[in-house]
Each structure stands twice: as C-alpha cells, then as structure tokens.
Design a protein around this motif. Structure first.
Motif, PDB file in Angstrom:
ATOM      1  N   ARG A  41     -22.274  14.784 -44.819  1.00  0.00           N
ATOM      2  CA  ARG A  41     -21.099  14.699 -43.806  1.00  0.00           C
ATOM      3  C   ARG A  41     -21.830  15.030 -42.416  1.00  0.00           C
ATOM      4  N   SER A  42     -21.104  14.811 -41.381  1.00  0.00           N
ATOM      5  CA  SER A  42     -21.433  15.134 -40.036  1.00  0.00           C
ATOM      6  C   SER A  42     -21.034  16.575 -39.670  1.00  0.00           C
ATOM      7  N   TRP A  43     -21.783  17.172 -38.637  1.00  0.00           N
ATOM      8  CA  TRP A  43     -21.205  18.421 -38.362  1.00  0.00           C
ATOM      9  C   TRP A  43     -20.032  18.543 -37.615  1.00  0.00           C
ATOM     10  N   ARG A  44     -19.395  17.469 -36.804  1.00  0.00           N
ATOM     11  CA  ARG A  44     -18.089  17.304 -36.299  1.00  0.00           C
ATOM     12  C   ARG A  44     -17.102  17.449 -37.471  1.00  0.00           C
TER      13      ARG A  44
ATOM     14  N   LEU B  57     -14.232  20.604 -38.042  1.00  0.00           N
ATOM     15  CA  LEU B  57     -12.851  20.193 -38.231  1.00  0.00           C
ATOM     16  C   LEU B  57     -12.323  20.852 -39.684  1.00  0.00           C
ATOM     17  N   GLU B  58     -13.334  20.863 -40.589  1.00  0.00           N
ATOM     18  CA  GLU B  58     -12.774  21.509 -41.950  1.00  0.00           C
ATOM     19  C   GLU B  58     -12.690  23.042 -41.607  1.00  0.00           C
ATOM     20  N   MET B  59     -13.324  23.631 -40.700  1.00  0.00           N
ATOM     21  CA  MET B  59     -13.333  25.061 -40.450  1.00  0.00           C
ATOM     22  C   MET B  59     -12.052  25.284 -39.565  1.00  0.00           C
ATOM     23  N   LEU B  60     -11.463  24.428 -38.838  1.00  0.00           N
ATOM     24  CA  LEU B  60     -10.270  24.504 -38.370  1.00  0.00           C
ATOM     25  C   LEU B  60      -9.089  24.574 -39.443  1.00  0.00           C
ATOM     26  N   GLY B  61      -9.093  23.597 -40.282  1.00  0.00           N
ATOM     27  CA  GLY B  61      -8.344  23.350 -41.355  1.00  0.00           C
ATOM     28  C   GLY B  61      -8.312  24.535 -42.361  1.00  0.00           C
TER      29      GLY B  61
END
Length: 401
Positions: free
Chosen positions: A383-386, A390-394
């Motif tokens: 999966r992309s770095w983007r 977003l997972e880190m924000l989640g």
C-alpha cells in the motif's frame, strides 16, 4: 458455573464484586471471563432474524398495532422521513387507544429541526418522550456518551434489537439497491421481559443496574441480553467478546462497520488465529466517517500476519454488527467493534448459544463475502505511503470512534 464458556465461580472473597477495569489485557481476559461470559446451555429457541429493513419495519409496526399495554422504543437515529413518520403514526394511534407508549431517542442522533413537528404530534397524542443526554453547558462531558441502542419492546412479550435505525436508508422500497446492509433480531418471552427492564432502567437513569435486571450467573438459559455495563463490570461487552474469542476452537466470524476495539480484543483475535482458529473479519471498504475506515485499516497488518482473513464489503454501506463462534455461539446487537461501543456508549446485544441462529448469521456472512474483496498480506504491504499516513491518523483517533 460449569456449562458453556464460563469458568467455575471464584471462591468467596476472591475477586467477587470487584469491577473489571481497562488495565492489563491478560488479566482482564481471564478475570472478566469469570463474570462476563455467561454459562448458557445449548438451546433450540426460535429467533427471527431480519436483514431487510422493509421486512423488519413491517414486523415492528404490526407488533405496535397489536399492543395492548406498553410500547417502548429506543433508537440512536429516528429520522423525520417516510419511515419515521410511519412509526410516529403507529405510536400516536396506540397512545390514543390508551396504550402506555414511551420513546427514548439519542439527542445527538435524532435531535434535528425536522423532528420537532413529529415530537409535538407524538406528545399531543399522549406519547411520553425523552432525549438521552441532550447537550447541557453545566455537564458538557455527559454529551460524549450516547445511547446507541436500537430496541423496541411490545407488552413485555416481544422485543426487537440490533443495528437498524428508523430511517429510509434501510428500505429497499425507498432507497433501492443502495440501501444499507444491517441485521436485527426478534426475541420473545423472558428475553422480552428483560428488554423491558433494561429499557426502564435507562429511561429512569437508574444506576447501578438493579440485581434482577440481568442475571450475572444465569441458569437454565440459552440466550441473554447484555448491556454495556453490569454491576460487576464496567466494560462488559469488551470482556464478553474477549472471553468468547479466547474459548474459540474452530472459527470466528465477525461482521462490523468498524474494527478498532482496542488491545484486549485485537490481541485475543490474533492469538486465536495463531492457534489455528479460522478468523474472518468483514468490514466496509469505505469508512463512515472516513477516519473510522483509517482506524480499521490500522489493524489489518497485525491481523493478517497472525493468519486472520480480512474482507472489505463493496456493494453497500455495511452497518450490521454480528459475530459467530464455532457455529454455536452468536452475538448480534447495536455494538460496533470500536472503543465508543465497547467502553463509552450505551449498547445492547443478544448472546445466544443456538446453532440455528449461528448458522443463519454465518450464511448471511458468506453471502456478503460474495460482494467483498479479500485483503491479503502481500497486497497490503504494498500500500502507498499516503494510505500508511491515513492509518496513523486513524490509529490516533481510535478512542474517539
């Protein structure tokens, strides 16, 4: 207690009455199993399962129209649309006929300007109405806890509970093929009586729970209604799930709009997969809100690495909250597998040791998999770095979901 999943009762004075807390995962998983996983015998009771809103609403309206004494409803969302007005008409008619009707709605989910006219008509007809936790400046933190339960009880003999709110989004007639995917169940007899007691408790803000509301050590039962909190455990649903997962031997099947339950349950699921239990998790491809999807995806890699299978539902919005353990145990209700449902909100689930209900839920899960895409570990690691960002924000927002 020696039947089912529960362990023998602890000796007098050993943990008796001490509430479970959100501390050590290992300690909680063992300790709360003493209290929170009920000892149920295998039963053959009949549960009516609903996966289509139109069928459910027709059955609920029919039950309301046949009410002779009491109608009690809780809902997180009660929309001022065609479905909401249909229920309001039924409530008003029974109230005018002398039936005692109470409607308890969540202020965050339902208190919108469009609902004001419906409320006025209901109260003029004699329906007793109450908001759960409206915002108050003197008690702002109270607003964080929501009543997420979806419950209808008629005459203490029939009860409906699950994930369906009262709105057109759940109707095929009104929303077409894009309707929301959800699940609900109808119970009767003693379970309906308990549902009425639980409704009354929340209506009256009675805490702690009354001893006769739900049995802590049930005997002779094959199913139980479990609210979020009990006299002995402040996080009873989290302990219930972790206990069931810990005892699984063959398979675990989860359907949930979110998967951010916290370390206790996530570790239990990973451990089950590592010991050879087939674990399947179905969640939506698109989170609602998006941050909920990011939080769910933050759990993917550890689950996949442990051997669990993850599927993303594609065709509709997924709102069902069901679990099946070993084809024997089932959980269905209002609780998402997330922090708010397990540790904050008011929720209500049915746990049943009933192979017929478990098989019906398993079949619906497998039908849903036909409209889902499996996520594999090699694919996920590309999966992309983007997406990783977003997972880190989640992950950061998990306790807000």
């Amino acid at each position: 207690m020696t039947n089912g999943l529960a362990r023998p009762s602890p000796p007098d004075g050993d943990r008796g009455g001490r509430p479970c807390t959100a501390g050590s995962q290992v300690e909680i998983a063992g300790e709360c199993a003493w209290f929170c996983v009920p000892s149920l015998h295998e039963g053959h009771g009949t549960f009516q399962l609903f996966t289509e809103g139109d069928d459910l609403y027709d059955a609920m309206i029919s039950a309301i129209e046949g009410a002779e004494h009491n109608v009690e409803m809780e809902s997180f969302i009660f929309a001022a649309d065609e479905v909401g007005r249909r229920f309001a008409t039924a409530f008003a008619a029974r109230a005018r006929a002398g039936v005692h009707v109470r409607l308890h709605l969540d202020a965050f989910g339902s208190d919108f300007p469009a609902f004001a006219a419906i409320r006025r008509d209901l109260e003029l007809a004699g329906v007793r109405f109450k908001w759960f936790h409206p915002f108050r400046w003197l008690h702002p933190l109270e607003y964080i806890q929501r009543n997420h339960r979806k419950l209808l009880v008629v005459d203490g003999r029939d009860a409906f509970l699950g994930g369906f709110n009262i709105r057109r989004r759940n109707s095929r007639k009104l929303s077409g093929e894009g309707r929301q995917r959800d699940s609900h169940v109808r119970v009767s007899g003693e379970l309906a009586r308990v549902a009425s007691v639980l409704f009354d408790r929340l209506w009256n803000d009675a805490t702690p729970i009354q001893p006769d509301a739900i049995p802590e050590a049930p005997t002779g039962l094959d199913a139980l209604l479990v609210p979020s909190h009990s006299r002995r455990c402040r996080q009873r649903l989290a302990c219930l799930y972790s206990g069931l997962i810990e005892k699984s031997r063959r398979y675990l099947v989860f359907t949930s709009p979110f998967f951010a339950p916290g370390a206790l349950i996530e570790e239990a699921v990973r451990n089950a997969a590592r010991r050879g239990v087939e674990v399947r998790l179905l969640v939506p491809r698109t989170g609602d809100p998006p941050v909920a999807g990011w939080a769910t995806r933050a759990a993917y890699e550890p689950l996949l690495a442990a051997g669990a299978r993850v599927y993303e539902y594609l065709s509709r919005k997924l709102h069902a909250k069901t679990s099946v353990v070993d084809g024997e145990w089932s959980v269905i209700g209002s609780a998402n597998l997330d922090h708010l449902s397990l540790f904050v909100n008011q929720e209500l689930v049915l746990i049943a040791r009933n192979r017929s209900l478990a098989e019906a839920l398993r079949i619906h899960h497998e039908q849903d998999l036909q409209d889902a895409a499996q996520v594999t570990l090699p694919q996920w690691r590309r999966r992309s770095w983007r997406e990783r960002g977003l997972e880190m924000l989640g992950r950061t927002a998990r306790r807000l979901l």
